[in-house]
Design a protein around this motif. Sequence first.
Motif, PDB file in Angstrom:
ATOM      1  N   MET B   1       8.081  -3.810  -2.924  1.00  0.00           N
ATOM      2  CA  MET B   1       8.559  -2.966  -1.822  1.00  0.00           C
ATOM      3  C   MET B   1       7.660  -1.751  -1.665  1.00  0.00           C
ATOM      4  SD  MET B   1      12.644  -2.629  -1.824  1.00  0.00           S
ATOM      5  CE  MET B   1      13.163  -1.547  -0.531  1.00  0.00           C
ATOM      6  N   LYS B   2       7.217  -1.511  -0.444  1.00  0.00           N
ATOM      7  CA  LYS B   2       6.305  -0.409  -0.189  1.00  0.00           C
ATOM      8  C   LYS B   2       7.007   0.929  -0.418  1.00  0.00           C
ATOM      9  CE  LYS B   2       3.057   1.204   3.286  1.00  0.00           C
ATOM     10  NZ  LYS B   2       3.479   2.583   3.318  1.00  0.00           N
ATOM     11  N   LEU B   3       8.274   0.905  -0.061  1.00  0.00           N
ATOM     12  CA  LEU B   3       9.090   2.107  -0.110  1.00  0.00           C
ATOM     13  C   LEU B   3       9.013   2.810  -1.464  1.00  0.00           C
ATOM     14  CD1 LEU B   3      11.326   3.219   1.866  1.00  0.00           C
ATOM     15  CD2 LEU B   3      12.914   2.192   0.303  1.00  0.00           C
ATOM     16  N   ILE B   4       9.074   2.022  -2.523  1.00  0.00           N
ATOM     17  CA  ILE B   4       9.208   2.606  -3.854  1.00  0.00           C
ATOM     18  C   ILE B   4       7.858   3.067  -4.382  1.00  0.00           C
ATOM     19  CG2 ILE B   4       9.881   2.058  -6.216  1.00  0.00           C
ATOM     20  CD1 ILE B   4      12.008   0.277  -4.999  1.00  0.00           C
ATOM     21  N   ASN B   5       6.785   2.374  -3.973  1.00  0.00           N
ATOM     22  CA  ASN B   5       5.488   2.717  -4.544  1.00  0.00           C
ATOM     23  C   ASN B   5       4.877   3.973  -3.952  1.00  0.00           C
ATOM     24  OD1 ASN B   5       5.577   0.566  -6.261  1.00  0.00           O
ATOM     25  ND2 ASN B   5       4.722  -0.835  -4.752  1.00  0.00           N
ATOM     26  N   ASP B   6       5.464   4.462  -2.860  1.00  0.00           N
ATOM     27  CA  ASP B   6       4.902   5.652  -2.242  1.00  0.00           C
ATOM     28  C   ASP B   6       4.984   6.853  -3.168  1.00  0.00           C
ATOM     29  OD1 ASP B   6       4.174   4.419  -0.015  1.00  0.00           O
ATOM     30  OD2 ASP B   6       5.886   5.022   1.202  1.00  0.00           O
ATOM     31  N   ASP B   7       3.994   7.727  -3.090  1.00  0.00           N
ATOM     32  CA  ASP B   7       3.975   8.864  -4.010  1.00  0.00           C
ATOM     33  C   ASP B   7       4.439  10.150  -3.344  1.00  0.00           C
ATOM     34  OD1 ASP B   7       1.899   9.025  -2.327  1.00  0.00           O
ATOM     35  OD2 ASP B   7       0.377   9.521  -3.814  1.00  0.00           O
ATOM     36  N   LEU B   8       4.926  10.085  -2.116  1.00  0.00           N
ATOM     37  CA  LEU B   8       5.546  11.208  -1.418  1.00  0.00           C
ATOM     38  C   LEU B   8       4.569  12.298  -1.014  1.00  0.00           C
ATOM     39  CD1 LEU B   8       8.789  11.821  -3.483  1.00  0.00           C
ATOM     40  CD2 LEU B   8       8.552  10.486  -1.433  1.00  0.00           C
ATOM     41  N   THR B   9       3.264  12.075  -1.207  1.00  0.00           N
ATOM     42  CA  THR B   9       2.338  13.137  -0.819  1.00  0.00           C
ATOM     43  C   THR B   9       1.896  12.986   0.621  1.00  0.00           C
ATOM     44  OG1 THR B   9       0.668  11.801  -1.880  1.00  0.00           O
ATOM     45  CG2 THR B   9       1.419  13.741  -3.070  1.00  0.00           C
ATOM     46  N   ALA B  10       1.915  11.756   1.126  1.00  0.00           N
ATOM     47  CA  ALA B  10       1.464  11.542   2.505  1.00  0.00           C
ATOM     48  C   ALA B  10       2.620  11.751   3.468  1.00  0.00           C
ATOM     49  CB  ALA B  10       0.917  10.138   2.648  1.00  0.00           C
ATOM     50  N   ILE B  11       2.279  12.047   4.710  1.00  0.00           N
ATOM     51  CA  ILE B  11       3.317  12.142   5.730  1.00  0.00           C
ATOM     52  C   ILE B  11       3.865  10.735   5.977  1.00  0.00           C
ATOM     53  CG2 ILE B  11       3.758  12.611   8.165  1.00  0.00           C
ATOM     54  CD1 ILE B  11       1.732  14.883   7.940  1.00  0.00           C
ATOM     55  N   PRO B  12       5.170  10.544   5.820  1.00  0.00           N
ATOM     56  CA  PRO B  12       5.707   9.180   5.891  1.00  0.00           C
ATOM     57  C   PRO B  12       5.676   8.632   7.298  1.00  0.00           C
ATOM     58  CG  PRO B  12       7.458  10.768   5.726  1.00  0.00           C
ATOM     59  CD  PRO B  12       6.218  11.537   5.563  1.00  0.00           C
ATOM     60  N   GLU B  13       5.544   7.326   7.387  1.00  0.00           N
ATOM     61  CA  GLU B  13       5.650   6.674   8.691  1.00  0.00           C
ATOM     62  C   GLU B  13       6.630   5.514   8.564  1.00  0.00           C
ATOM     63  OE1 GLU B  13       1.719   3.951   8.489  1.00  0.00           O
ATOM     64  OE2 GLU B  13       1.438   6.101   8.666  1.00  0.00           O
ATOM     65  N   GLU B  14       7.239   5.147   9.694  1.00  0.00           N
ATOM     66  CA  GLU B  14       8.217   4.063   9.654  1.00  0.00           C
ATOM     67  C   GLU B  14       7.505   2.745   9.393  1.00  0.00           C
ATOM     68  OE1 GLU B  14      11.090   3.912  12.631  1.00  0.00           O
ATOM     69  OE2 GLU B  14      11.542   6.038  12.545  1.00  0.00           O
ATOM     70  N   THR B  15       8.019   1.993   8.431  1.00  0.00           N
ATOM     71  CA  THR B  15       7.364   0.733   8.082  1.00  0.00           C
ATOM     72  C   THR B  15       7.856  -0.382   9.002  1.00  0.00           C
ATOM     73  OG1 THR B  15       9.096   0.265   6.518  1.00  0.00           O
ATOM     74  CG2 THR B  15       7.134   1.365   5.670  1.00  0.00           C
ATOM     75  N   LEU B  16       7.162  -1.503   8.932  1.00  0.00           N
ATOM     76  CA  LEU B  16       7.525  -2.663   9.750  1.00  0.00           C
ATOM     77  C   LEU B  16       8.899  -3.177   9.341  1.00  0.00           C
ATOM     78  CD1 LEU B  16       6.510  -4.688  11.870  1.00  0.00           C
ATOM     79  CD2 LEU B  16       5.677  -6.093  10.001  1.00  0.00           C
ATOM     80  N   LEU B  17       9.131  -3.208   8.029  1.00  0.00           N
ATOM     81  CA  LEU B  17      10.409  -3.685   7.496  1.00  0.00           C
ATOM     82  C   LEU B  17      11.560  -2.883   8.088  1.00  0.00           C
ATOM     83  CD1 LEU B  17      11.733  -5.540   5.335  1.00  0.00           C
ATOM     84  CD2 LEU B  17      11.569  -3.614   3.774  1.00  0.00           C
ATOM     85  N   HIS B  18      11.321  -1.597   8.175  1.00  0.00           N
ATOM     86  CA  HIS B  18      12.314  -0.699   8.744  1.00  0.00           C
ATOM     87  C   HIS B  18      12.684  -1.137  10.162  1.00  0.00           C
ATOM     88  CE1 HIS B  18      13.568   3.742   9.325  1.00  0.00           C
ATOM     89  NE2 HIS B  18      14.271   2.955  10.100  1.00  0.00           N
ATOM     90  N   ARG B  19      11.629  -1.364  10.990  1.00  0.00           N
ATOM     91  CA  ARG B  19      11.882  -1.715  12.389  1.00  0.00           C
ATOM     92  C   ARG B  19      12.571  -3.070  12.492  1.00  0.00           C
ATOM     93  NH1 ARG B  19       6.384  -0.583  14.916  1.00  0.00           N
ATOM     94  NH2 ARG B  19       6.104   0.597  12.973  1.00  0.00           N
ATOM     95  N   ILE B  20      12.129  -4.009  11.651  1.00  0.00           N
ATOM     96  CA  ILE B  20      12.755  -5.344  11.692  1.00  0.00           C
ATOM     97  C   ILE B  20      14.242  -5.227  11.385  1.00  0.00           C
ATOM     98  CG2 ILE B  20      12.875  -7.570  10.515  1.00  0.00           C
ATOM     99  CD1 ILE B  20       9.853  -7.405  10.136  1.00  0.00           C
ATOM    100  N   LEU B  21      14.554  -4.500  10.304  1.00  0.00           N
ATOM    101  CA  LEU B  21      15.956  -4.353   9.906  1.00  0.00           C
ATOM    102  C   LEU B  21      16.761  -3.687  11.021  1.00  0.00           C
ATOM    103  CD1 LEU B  21      15.846  -3.243   6.171  1.00  0.00           C
ATOM    104  CD2 LEU B  21      16.840  -5.311   7.091  1.00  0.00           C
TER     105      LEU B  21
END
Lengths: 227, 246
Positions: B1-21
């Motif tokens: 899951m991409k969500l968990i591996n993020d290190d929170l330093t970058a400005i977040p963007e909505e992932t594809l999984l998010h839009r699909i769900l």
Amino acid sequence: MNNLFRAAFIIAGKDLYSEWKTKQVVTTMLIFSGLVIVTFSFAFDPSNNAVRAIIPGLIWVITIFSAILGLNRSFLSETKNDNLYGMIVSPTDPSSIYLGKVIGNFIFVLIVQLISIPVLFLLFDFRFFGHLPLFIIVVVLGTFGFISVGTFLAGLAANSKSSEMLLPILLFPIVSPIIIAAVQATKILLIDLEQISSAISWMQLMGAYNLIFFVLCFILFEYVLEV
Amino acid sequence: MKLINDDLTAIPEETLLHRILFYLSIPMMLTALYLAFIYTPVERVMGVVQKIFYFHVASAWVAFFAFFIVAVFSIMYLVKRKRIYDVIAGISAEIGVVYTAIVLTTGPIWGRSAWNAWWSWEPRLTTTLILFFMYIAYIMIRHMDVAWEKKARFASVFGIISFINVPIVFMSIRWWNSTLHPVVLGEGGVNESGGGLEPSMLFALIFTVFTMTILYFVLLQKGVYIERLKIQAERLKEKFQEKLAG
């Protein structure tokens, strides 16, 4: 291991000694429990025979609310002069600080119960026909469970500026099983002696609860104290 | 899951999984509403009020699932000390409290017509109420006025303890009921998913549970996204202040 208990007894001894010198906490708790008894005597007419049924609940109401007073103090008093920080950097296990505080608080509450429960029986004209040794075991078990979780959460809440408000909200839901079990067992032992076997099973529940939560708090306390 | 591996330093963007769900949840929700209100037959004894049952059960399931996620991510936070685990646990607890509130409001509405009483101190109800209070306390810890590392630690510790308490509360009250009070009002509304359900009702129920779970994940992702934006905004603000000072 030996060091752990030694440090715990030193901390508990320090708490008891300073309490002996100031007599602040236990006196406040005793006055408070007396006031609770007086208030309840207005709410429920003590001459009424039906009042016997509320005595078990009353015992635990007194215990819980007066114990909260002591628990609130137990870590807040250490924040003065950064005592808590001193304890953390001292070469002891954080668990021994927890153990010491539990012993101290437990003794305070037992002293309060030792005085306020007989007074309660006396003022509500309650004649004790129950099973005394089992009754004492139930009181000790219930108090221990309440205090072991309460001390843990008091340590947690002490970091907040509004810890007096936070502690009861954190504590009451968590200790609800032990309060339910304690009230039910006390009710059976005081009023309804025929059902003594179900009182025993309530006591087993209390024993299991105490064991699980004491061990868990003992392990997790390290994370509460970390700076 | 991409969500968990993020290190929170970058400005977040909505992932594809998010839009699909998200786009999956809209038609599923509409279908669930159709199934619950039109497709399934009206229950013979309780009438239309029984329709609430589908959403009631689904919310209860999602609430328990959310609290389970809280416990899992609390333990993971204490082991790994990654902020994202703490964020997920916190958001999950908030969603769990919302769903528990749904359970606690739909329950009495149903109970009023089924039992003729808004509330009964029945094991399931009492347990759920205590659970609700426990996680409100959890959210209060998250709003303490200390540094986030401390808050995250306290919240994790409390999340673990309160989750251990759940089975104990459940069993103890069950025990209390069976030994001391007879069960007056039957096994409670929530238990009815066993045997005697009409196949169409069972299908509607399963579908609603599934929809609610999807909705949970949508909310979780949205919550984590917003939380990350907040963290990022905080960080930029600090950077700007440093720049002003220096």
